[in-house]
Design a protein around this motif. Sequence first.
Motif, PDB file in Angstrom:
ATOM      1  N   SER A  48      -9.511   7.680  -2.621  1.00  0.00           N
ATOM      2  CA  SER A  48      -8.094   7.345  -2.600  1.00  0.00           C
ATOM      3  C   SER A  48      -7.909   5.910  -2.113  1.00  0.00           C
ATOM      4  CB  SER A  48      -7.332   8.305  -1.684  1.00  0.00           C
ATOM      5  OG  SER A  48      -7.799   8.195  -0.351  1.00  0.00           O
ATOM      6  N   THR A  49      -6.734   5.371  -2.357  1.00  0.00           N
ATOM      7  CA  THR A  49      -6.415   4.015  -1.923  1.00  0.00           C
ATOM      8  C   THR A  49      -5.626   4.068  -0.623  1.00  0.00           C
ATOM      9  OG1 THR A  49      -6.361   3.260  -4.216  1.00  0.00           O
ATOM     10  CG2 THR A  49      -5.295   1.855  -2.573  1.00  0.00           C
ATOM     11  N   PHE A  50      -6.055   3.307   0.343  1.00  0.00           N
ATOM     12  CA  PHE A  50      -5.404   3.252   1.649  1.00  0.00           C
ATOM     13  C   PHE A  50      -3.963   2.789   1.504  1.00  0.00           C
ATOM     14  CE2 PHE A  50      -4.416   0.151   5.132  1.00  0.00           C
ATOM     15  CZ  PHE A  50      -4.092   1.082   6.104  1.00  0.00           C
ATOM     16  N   ILE A  51      -3.047   3.569   2.097  1.00  0.00           N
ATOM     17  CA  ILE A  51      -1.623   3.231   2.108  1.00  0.00           C
ATOM     18  C   ILE A  51      -1.154   3.219   3.555  1.00  0.00           C
ATOM     19  CG2 ILE A  51       0.689   3.949   1.397  1.00  0.00           C
ATOM     20  CD1 ILE A  51      -0.697   5.328  -1.027  1.00  0.00           C
ATOM     21  N   PRO A  52      -0.792   2.058   4.090  1.00  0.00           N
ATOM     22  CA  PRO A  52      -0.318   2.002   5.481  1.00  0.00           C
ATOM     23  C   PRO A  52       0.955   2.832   5.645  1.00  0.00           C
ATOM     24  CG  PRO A  52      -0.770  -0.193   4.602  1.00  0.00           C
ATOM     25  CD  PRO A  52      -0.784   0.743   3.440  1.00  0.00           C
ATOM     26  N   LYS A  53       0.999   3.631   6.700  1.00  0.00           N
ATOM     27  CA  LYS A  53       2.114   4.543   6.910  1.00  0.00           C
ATOM     28  C   LYS A  53       2.874   4.199   8.187  1.00  0.00           C
ATOM     29  CE  LYS A  53       1.635   7.553   3.472  1.00  0.00           C
ATOM     30  NZ  LYS A  53       2.740   8.004   2.596  1.00  0.00           N
ATOM     31  N   PRO A  54       4.169   4.509   8.227  1.00  0.00           N
ATOM     32  CA  PRO A  54       4.936   4.316   9.461  1.00  0.00           C
ATOM     33  C   PRO A  54       4.374   5.153  10.609  1.00  0.00           C
ATOM     34  CG  PRO A  54       6.391   4.751   7.597  1.00  0.00           C
ATOM     35  CD  PRO A  54       5.003   5.011   7.124  1.00  0.00           C
ATOM     36  N   HIS A  55       4.627   4.694  11.824  1.00  0.00           N
ATOM     37  CA  HIS A  55       4.240   5.410  13.048  1.00  0.00           C
ATOM     38  C   HIS A  55       2.729   5.566  13.178  1.00  0.00           C
ATOM     39  CE1 HIS A  55       8.495   6.310  13.528  1.00  0.00           C
ATOM     40  NE2 HIS A  55       8.509   6.900  12.341  1.00  0.00           N
ATOM     41  N   THR A  56       1.967   4.672  12.564  1.00  0.00           N
ATOM     42  CA  THR A  56       0.514   4.647  12.727  1.00  0.00           C
ATOM     43  C   THR A  56       0.099   3.254  13.184  1.00  0.00           C
ATOM     44  OG1 THR A  56      -0.083   3.897  10.494  1.00  0.00           O
ATOM     45  CG2 THR A  56       0.291   6.273  10.796  1.00  0.00           C
ATOM     46  N   PRO A  57      -1.105   3.110  13.746  1.00  0.00           N
ATOM     47  CA  PRO A  57      -1.563   1.772  14.135  1.00  0.00           C
ATOM     48  C   PRO A  57      -1.664   0.801  12.974  1.00  0.00           C
ATOM     49  CG  PRO A  57      -2.860   3.460  15.235  1.00  0.00           C
ATOM     50  CD  PRO A  57      -2.017   4.171  14.214  1.00  0.00           C
ATOM     51  N   PHE A  58      -1.742   1.291  11.746  1.00  0.00           N
ATOM     52  CA  PHE A  58      -1.869   0.407  10.593  1.00  0.00           C
ATOM     53  C   PHE A  58      -0.524   0.104   9.931  1.00  0.00           C
ATOM     54  CE2 PHE A  58      -6.502   1.943   9.973  1.00  0.00           C
ATOM     55  CZ  PHE A  58      -6.962   0.941  10.806  1.00  0.00           C
ATOM     56  N   GLN A  59       0.582   0.412  10.594  1.00  0.00           N
ATOM     57  CA  GLN A  59       1.889   0.117   9.996  1.00  0.00           C
ATOM     58  C   GLN A  59       2.134  -1.390   9.873  1.00  0.00           C
ATOM     59  OE1 GLN A  59       4.938   1.835  12.497  1.00  0.00           O
ATOM     60  NE2 GLN A  59       4.128   0.932  14.379  1.00  0.00           N
ATOM     61  N   TRP A  60       1.316  -2.197  10.545  1.00  0.00           N
ATOM     62  CA  TRP A  60       1.463  -3.664  10.471  1.00  0.00           C
ATOM     63  C   TRP A  60       0.678  -4.290   9.315  1.00  0.00           C
ATOM     64  CZ3 TRP A  60       1.494  -1.169  15.213  1.00  0.00           C
ATOM     65  CH2 TRP A  60       2.556  -1.466  16.077  1.00  0.00           C
ATOM     66  N   VAL A  61      -0.274  -3.587   8.712  1.00  0.00           N
ATOM     67  CA  VAL A  61      -1.230  -4.251   7.821  1.00  0.00           C
ATOM     68  C   VAL A  61      -0.746  -4.238   6.375  1.00  0.00           C
ATOM     69  CG1 VAL A  61      -3.099  -3.518   9.337  1.00  0.00           C
ATOM     70  CG2 VAL A  61      -2.661  -2.235   7.255  1.00  0.00           C
ATOM     71  N   PRO A  62      -1.215  -5.187   5.570  1.00  0.00           N
ATOM     72  CA  PRO A  62      -0.860  -5.187   4.147  1.00  0.00           C
ATOM     73  C   PRO A  62      -1.677  -4.169   3.363  1.00  0.00           C
ATOM     74  CG  PRO A  62      -2.294  -7.038   4.626  1.00  0.00           C
ATOM     75  CD  PRO A  62      -1.995  -6.381   5.949  1.00  0.00           C
ATOM     76  N   GLN A  63      -1.094  -3.702   2.288  1.00  0.00           N
ATOM     77  CA  GLN A  63      -1.819  -2.842   1.360  1.00  0.00           C
ATOM     78  C   GLN A  63      -2.661  -3.716   0.438  1.00  0.00           C
ATOM     79  OE1 GLN A  63       0.699   0.262  -0.102  1.00  0.00           O
ATOM     80  NE2 GLN A  63      -0.506   0.598  -1.956  1.00  0.00           N
ATOM     81  N   ASP A  64      -3.810  -3.217   0.033  1.00  0.00           N
ATOM     82  CA  ASP A  64      -4.681  -3.989  -0.850  1.00  0.00           C
ATOM     83  C   ASP A  64      -3.988  -4.242  -2.188  1.00  0.00           C
ATOM     84  OD1 ASP A  64      -6.972  -5.347  -1.351  1.00  0.00           O
ATOM     85  OD2 ASP A  64      -8.294  -3.602  -1.477  1.00  0.00           O
ATOM     86  N   THR A  65      -4.263  -5.376  -2.789  1.00  0.00           N
ATOM     87  CA  THR A  65      -3.603  -5.730  -4.045  1.00  0.00           C
ATOM     88  C   THR A  65      -4.174  -4.915  -5.199  1.00  0.00           C
ATOM     89  OG1 THR A  65      -5.191  -7.478  -4.560  1.00  0.00           O
ATOM     90  CG2 THR A  65      -3.266  -8.078  -3.221  1.00  0.00           C
ATOM     91  N   PRO A  66      -3.401  -4.712  -6.255  1.00  0.00           N
ATOM     92  CA  PRO A  66      -3.905  -3.972  -7.412  1.00  0.00           C
ATOM     93  C   PRO A  66      -5.192  -4.561  -7.981  1.00  0.00           C
ATOM     94  CG  PRO A  66      -1.533  -4.221  -7.577  1.00  0.00           C
ATOM     95  CD  PRO A  66      -1.964  -5.046  -6.407  1.00  0.00           C
ATOM     96  N   ASP A  67      -5.287  -5.888  -8.047  1.00  0.00           N
ATOM     97  CA  ASP A  67      -6.498  -6.510  -8.596  1.00  0.00           C
ATOM     98  C   ASP A  67      -7.729  -6.148  -7.769  1.00  0.00           C
ATOM     99  OD1 ASP A  67      -5.081  -7.661 -10.622  1.00  0.00           O
ATOM    100  OD2 ASP A  67      -4.944  -9.648  -9.690  1.00  0.00           O
ATOM    101  N   GLN A  68      -7.582  -6.183  -6.443  1.00  0.00           N
ATOM    102  CA  GLN A  68      -8.716  -5.853  -5.580  1.00  0.00           C
ATOM    103  C   GLN A  68      -9.085  -4.374  -5.703  1.00  0.00           C
ATOM    104  OE1 GLN A  68     -10.800  -7.693  -3.576  1.00  0.00           O
ATOM    105  NE2 GLN A  68      -9.871  -9.439  -4.620  1.00  0.00           N
ATOM    106  N   VAL A  69      -8.083  -3.514  -5.758  1.00  0.00           N
ATOM    107  CA  VAL A  69      -8.358  -2.071  -5.881  1.00  0.00           C
ATOM    108  C   VAL A  69      -9.057  -1.776  -7.204  1.00  0.00           C
ATOM    109  CG1 VAL A  69      -7.301   0.214  -6.063  1.00  0.00           C
ATOM    110  CG2 VAL A  69      -6.460  -1.420  -4.356  1.00  0.00           C
TER     111      VAL A  69
END
Length: 644
Positions: free
Chosen positions: A449-470
């Motif tokens: 699966s592709t990582f999706i940053p979610k609210p109320h998690t430590p990763f809520q600050w990070v960007p999602q990977d771009t489609p080209d990179q995925v």
Amino acid sequence: MHPEQIERTLERVLLRVNRPGRYVGGEYNSVVKDWDAAAVRVALAFPDIYDLGMSNLGIMLLYDQINRQPDMLAERVFSPWTDMETVMRAENIPLYTLETKHPVLDFDLLGISLPYEQLYTNALNLLDLAGMPVRSAERDETYPLVIAGGHACYNPEPMANFIDAFVIGEGEEVIVEIARLVQRTRGWSRVEQLKALAGIQGVYIPRFYDVTYNSDGTVAAVVPNTPHVPERVLKRIVPVLPPPFTKFLVPNIDTVHNRAPIEIMRGCTRGCRFCHAGMVTRPVRERSVQEVVEAVAEIMRSTGFEEISLLSLSSSDYRNVHELVSAVREAYGASGLSMSLPSLRIETASADLLDKLGDTRRSGFTFAPEAATERMRNIINKSVPHEQVLETARAVYARGWRTIKFYFMIGHPEETIEDVWAIIDLCKAVLREGQRILGSKANVNVGVSTFIPKPHTPFQWVPQDTPDQVLKKQRLLKDQIRGHGLHLRWNDVSESEFEGFLSRGDRRLGAVIERAWQLGCKFDAWQDHHRHDLWLQAFAEHGLSPWFYTHRERPIDEVFPWDHIDVAVHKRYLLEDYLMSIKGETRVDCRDRCFACGILPKFADARAETAAEAWECPPVTPVSQRRRSGLEARQRTPNVTLMP
């Protein structure tokens, strides 16, 4: 239409649609109450098809809680599939409930379950099929009160335009409180009714909060515009889990999961930084072995299901898991009952557990390592040593299981192509272990699966990977994970983008959601129905960019659209964990050490009233008892003079 008219029309049209059993009701164990005798009538909606909704435990729990009240009734409604919707609109059949065929408009309360964001357009479609304006502001007290709950509601802002009130947190108790308030406020204006609702802990009324934005499009503030509503809405929890639901409705047709689930534990102590459920469902509460075993017996008596699933976020962490599986096997080993225990840790003890359950099918064994390098495992706080994976694989194959299923995650911003290669190498190494034991019968099924940053998690600050990179990473995986014994499944990039912008969206996305629905978007969770081009059109028409919500890194001081929703885990705790991830630092399981995430201060009173073993959080001693204990200690301590 009246219920009798709906029944007659259904008799005439149902043979025109696929799987008419979805729309008739009458299931074994369904509850049909006297309509005229009920003081409060609640319609519970799952905005997807019957085949999926009937497997949703949350709907069943609420259905049971309301129908246990002698003067209330609850009935079910699901999204009709496209063929049935066409018939309903052509024949002017309103959205109706399965139990009595009453139109949804006849109910006092419509509760919509939103466990994931892909259901948003279906929720609008349900409102429209019911004959209701989709916007909350256009519905007065003559319409049913529309509430929503579920994990997607921990960021309620994208759906704020459409829902009268959100339930934040666990619904077993609060659903009855809301229904009672609806009963007491019948005849009030909708605004006065909502003001009363705002006084219930865990209930969020979007229209009572204003959102302002900075010049760069980020949220400046979310503030109350009405007196006596809380600045932050604290989630609801059930301090002690109620007895398991056992009188499951037996579906008319095959559903996604033809089994009965029992929740053995709620919450998780592992602290995986990507896991939304693990953060928002704290504290950890468990059911006793005896309670679970008795529930299995009652389910067998009342339903005839031949498979039971023991649910939790991390089944191996259930305190008495070995005792539980031994007790289940002893009680039901000879009955032919099949048991599943999902979410097991990667360790040989997990294979021992399923051995105790006596699973003779040997169909597959599922693990979720998520990452394949120590560096990435440290970043996401999910440590599984490489050799431990191989050792577990050997133990599983040696016990006769032919297939190991692995779930990995790609797309974290710190991930490199070497980390992706490590997934390939690990899967091939596991297959080699299986082939040594089982020969060509061994299989490794890999879900990525592709990582999706979610609210109320430590990763809520990070960007999602771009489609080209995925796509680049997916191409590598597809090229390498193939051949005899290796099978790969992956997510469509557009679906990950879609979930990403809805997950961290703000209130402005409401206009985008409504426009996408008007353009024909619905059943977005179904790959062959998701129309990403129409979503992009809706964004463009409203001058918004999906990139702003998905691929932008957030500064640590940014105000998030969900900051006024209090899940009882401090934002500063999440920030500390995020900064630790950047440095590759990990936290141990919080059963071993309390990190003061915020749960105990927010729910100190509830914790003080529960038994010490009821939560995994440390027990709280009431102030009066602490004072008394301190006084007694001082009285027992002799006076000591310290000499210089």
